[in-house]
Design an enzyme around this catalytic site. Sequence first.
Site, PDB file in Angstrom:
ATOM      1  N   PHE A  15      21.929  21.351 -15.397  1.00 57.69           N
ATOM      2  CA  PHE A  15      22.277  20.199 -16.110  1.00 57.69           C
ATOM      3  C   PHE A  15      22.081  20.309 -17.217  1.00 57.69           C
ATOM      4  O   PHE A  15      20.832  20.564 -17.856  1.00 57.69           O
ATOM      5  CB  PHE A  15      22.349  18.775 -15.833  1.00 57.69           C
ATOM      6  CG  PHE A  15      23.368  17.722 -16.044  1.00 57.69           C
ATOM      7  CD1 PHE A  15      24.759  17.633 -15.902  1.00 57.69           C
ATOM      8  CD2 PHE A  15      23.110  16.866 -17.334  1.00 57.69           C
ATOM      9  CE1 PHE A  15      25.275  16.711 -16.670  1.00 57.69           C
ATOM     10  CE2 PHE A  15      24.081  16.283 -18.227  1.00 57.69           C
ATOM     11  CZ  PHE A  15      25.030  15.644 -17.781  1.00 57.69           C
ATOM     12  N   ASP A  32      14.928  24.032 -21.561  1.00 56.08           N
ATOM     13  CA  ASP A  32      15.717  22.397 -21.381  1.00 56.08           C
ATOM     14  C   ASP A  32      14.964  21.132 -20.758  1.00 56.08           C
ATOM     15  O   ASP A  32      14.543  21.292 -19.880  1.00 56.08           O
ATOM     16  CB  ASP A  32      17.050  22.093 -20.730  1.00 56.08           C
ATOM     17  CG  ASP A  32      17.952  20.887 -20.990  1.00 56.08           C
ATOM     18  OD1 ASP A  32      16.789  20.165 -21.142  1.00 56.08           O
ATOM     19  OD2 ASP A  32      18.991  20.971 -20.587  1.00 56.08           O
ATOM     20  N   LYS A  60      16.202  12.929 -24.787  1.00 56.17           N
ATOM     21  CA  LYS A  60      15.845  11.479 -24.402  1.00 56.17           C
ATOM     22  C   LYS A  60      14.242  10.486 -24.709  1.00 56.17           C
ATOM     23  O   LYS A  60      15.375   9.195 -26.117  1.00 56.17           O
ATOM     24  CB  LYS A  60      15.592  11.621 -22.664  1.00 56.17           C
ATOM     25  CG  LYS A  60      16.893  12.294 -22.134  1.00 56.17           C
ATOM     26  CD  LYS A  60      17.100  11.587 -20.593  1.00 56.17           C
ATOM     27  CE  LYS A  60      17.749  12.449 -19.919  1.00 56.17           C
ATOM     28  NZ  LYS A  60      19.202  11.644 -19.622  1.00 56.17           N
TER      29      LYS A  60
HETATM   30  C1  LIG Z   1      18.396  18.593 -19.057  1.00 53.81           C
HETATM   31  C2  LIG Z   1      19.286  17.872 -19.545  1.00 53.81           C
HETATM   32  N1  LIG Z   1      19.668  18.116 -20.306  1.00 53.81           N
HETATM   33  C3  LIG Z   1      20.360  17.703 -21.620  1.00 53.81           C
HETATM   34  C4  LIG Z   1      21.232  16.192 -20.891  1.00 53.81           C
HETATM   35  C5  LIG Z   1      21.995  16.099 -21.748  1.00 53.81           C
HETATM   36  O1  LIG Z   1      21.644  15.365 -22.965  1.00 53.81           O
HETATM   37  P1  LIG Z   1      22.565  14.124 -23.632  1.00 53.81           P
HETATM   38  O2  LIG Z   1      23.474  13.591 -21.926  1.00 53.81           O
HETATM   39  O3  LIG Z   1      21.637  13.166 -24.483  1.00 53.81           O
HETATM   40  O4  LIG Z   1      23.302  14.399 -24.122  1.00 53.81           O
HETATM   41  C6  LIG Z   1      20.742  15.801 -20.368  1.00 53.81           C
HETATM   42  C7  LIG Z   1      21.130  14.621 -19.883  1.00 53.81           C
HETATM   43  O5  LIG Z   1      21.232  13.564 -18.088  1.00 53.81           O
HETATM   44  C8  LIG Z   1      19.577  16.249 -19.127  1.00 53.81           C
HETATM   45  O6  LIG Z   1      19.009  15.454 -18.421  1.00 53.81           O
END
Ligand SMILES: Cc1ncc(COP(=O)(O)O)c(C=O)c1O
Length: 394
Positions: free
Chosen positions: A136, A221, A250
């Site tokens: 994700f 990520d 986050k």
């Molecule tokens: C691993 C990861 N990357 C990216 C995101 C996306 O982040 P945002 O919701 O702040 O755009 C999330 C959100 O849950 C995530 O868990």
Amino acid sequence: MKKRLIEQLQKHLINNYNRLPVVLVKGKGCRVWDSNDQQYLDFASGIAVNNLGHCHPRVVRAIQAQAKKLIHVSNFYYIEPQIELARLLTDNSFADRVFFGNSGSEANEAAIKLARKYGNEVLGGKYEIITAYGSFHGRTIATVTATGQEKFHTGFQPLLSGFKYIPFNDLEAARTAISPKTCALMVEPIQGEGGVILPSDIYLKGLKKICREKGILLIYDEVQVGMGRTGRLFAYENYGAPPDIMTLAKSLGGGVAIGAMLTTEKLARSLTPGSHASTFGGNPLATAAGVAAVSAILEDGVLENCRKMGKYLHAQLTGLRNRFGFIKDIRGKGLMIGVEIEFEGAEIVKRCLEKGLLINCTAGKVLRFLPPLIVTKKEIDEAIKTVTRVLSKI
Ligand SMILES: Cc1ncc(COP(=O)(O)O)c(C=O)c1O
């Protein structure tokens, strides 16, 4: 009040979230309160945002002080807390340079754009990015394309071209997927939304070796797993394989919206003035909160507590496995723990809420425990008691 607010929401907001029927109005430490003054133990942490709990005093003080001084100026000027936050992040990671945005998606967009720019200009016309199934990476069109889960793609086609997916934890698949057009491989060190999937001991080191051999970039990520969640400031530290690019968001701002893309000096040269930007990225308020949050994580014994409490929570949840046959697996690192069950977990989440505990369910059948990293043994005991009561009635 609750009924009125929920009615108003249904009238005015787009219905794109599955919300639980509760209006949360205040928080402190590991607890939140609703509009009826009912108290909840928060083991979801705004999905790994409130790593320092709610309204951490250092973060609150920093926001208050900064709000009185300067809330926003554009990146045409130098911004003091932005520089300080970048220094803290680079001093404590593999990286030399930082770009700030406002969310995880925006941080990943920046990583994708940097990989493409470097790939096109330095690697000789390479643009393809390989990501993992079950990953994700966000909800913008590039990051939703990078996300290797079809359910997030549905209805948004055509997606961006130049992406390819491989099974997570399969080094051979990574090696064979790389083509002459590949510029980068992008993974979460631990898959979060995919169901708390840990890398094998050799996976990240193996990916790094493959990327080196093929002359391509490795992107992590760490939006969910970074900022202490696994007991180290960054998850990659657990696996001895630093990346070329890493994204954060986050909990980086202690609850305030912020995202960051970190990289090396060599790669950073590709993002020349005007090539990428963000109006609010690295603004004084968010970065002042970030400085306070990162300092608290580094200075206040938060990482040590996360490792200790992570082991304790893991052991307590393992105890439940012996009691409830429908628990298939318990896995995680630090205070990111998934409990895989044999059926959909939404009902369990709802019943935990009714009994004063916030947890979350991901990938349909994985109950996810993400308490603040400042959680105490007593709070874990309280949560386990609630979960046990709920599971006994399922
Ligand atoms: C691993 C990861 N990357 C990216 C995101 C996306 O982040 P945002 O919701 O702040 O755009 C999330 C959100 O849950 C995530 O868990």
